[in-house]
Design an enzyme around this catalytic site. Structure first.
Site, PDB file in Angstrom:
ATOM      1  N   SER A  46       0.836  -1.196   0.000  1.00  0.00           N
ATOM      2  CA  SER A  46       0.000   0.000   0.000  1.00  0.00           C
ATOM      3  C   SER A  46       0.872   1.247   0.000  1.00  0.00           C
ATOM      4  CB  SER A  46      -0.900   0.010   1.242  1.00  0.00           C
ATOM      5  OG  SER A  46      -1.527   1.267   1.415  1.00  0.00           O
TER       6      SER A  46
ATOM      7  N   TYR B 261      -2.961  -1.759   9.776  1.00  0.00           N
ATOM      8  CA  TYR B 261      -2.988  -2.137   8.357  1.00  0.00           C
ATOM      9  C   TYR B 261      -1.646  -1.866   7.698  1.00  0.00           C
ATOM     10  CZ  TYR B 261      -4.123  -1.797   3.367  1.00  0.00           C
ATOM     11  OH  TYR B 261      -4.130  -1.941   2.004  1.00  0.00           O
TER      12      TYR B 261
END
Length: 222
Positions: A114, A127
């Protein structure tokens, strides 16, 4: 060969779309948090390979299962933390392990990270920590699989209009605008912005690229 956890109808639609293009496609159920099921899954992969492709190996593995949990660091629960790491780290580690013997030498592994491992945004500490672990794992896999000629890379998307976080970037105009303003190309991404990068990593032209984190974000937060 694609996988699904719950969306069997959608998975079959994708397989049918691929078949309509003149290619072969099958969809197999997989829950990447259920490590105990991986050997059974590997057996299913082997059977589908024999049935549809008349071979006992596959070329490339794309580890792109994912989920989102947004919570402030102080409010993140152990259950949320475990859920994220089970999907994004433990699942990637042990699924790759379970399937490695079925991969051809010279194949490709692509993991997903990400843009949030490079820039921070409140609410994504767990996350992003999981995705950071994937990036480190990618480097180690590239080293260990190098003797087989297998490359391992990480693709790191920016904000993309998908179902992630309940479709928040796609369906909330204010959030979409916020991310668009952070991106040098002036918009958020769409899935078709990511697919070509993954596909390019699978070609012989990128045979010399391995252990890399490749951000595909339209220049987000630069």
């Amino acid at each position: 060969m694609l996988t699904y956890r719950n969306g069997i109808d959608e998975a079959r639609e994708v397989a049918a779309e691929i078949t309509a293009m003149g290619r072969k496609a099958v969809a197999i159920r997989l829950d990447v948090t259920d490590i105990a099921s991986f050997q059974t899954f590997a057996g299913e992969v082997l059977r589908e390979l024999a049935t549809h492709w008349e071979r006992a190996s596959f070329d490339h593995l794309i580890n792109n299962a994912g989920q989102g949990e947004m919570a402030a660091f102080a409010d993140t629960t152990e259950a949320q933390f475990d859920s994220l790491f089970n999907t994004h780290v433990k699942g990637v580690f042990f699924l790759t392990q379970a399937l490695a013997s079925l991969m051809v030498d010279g194949g490709r592994i692509v993991n997903f990270s990400s843009g949030l491992t490079r820039v921070s945004m409140p609410g994504f500490s767990a996350y992003s920590a999981a995705k950071g672990a994937v990036e480190v794992l990618t480097v180690y896999l590239a080293k260990e699989f190098g003797s087989r000629g297998i490359t391992v890379n990480t693709v790191a998307p920016g904000a993309i209009e998908t179902d992630f976080l309940g479709g928040a970037v796609r369906d909330m105009p204010s959030l979409n605008k916020q991310f668009a303003e952070m991106t040098s190309l002036g918009r958020v991404g769409v899935p078709d912005d990511i697919g070509p990068m993954v596909a390019s990593l699978l070609t012989p032209h990128n045979r010399w690229v391995t252990a890399q984190r490749i951000e595909v974000s339209g220049g987000q937060s630069i």
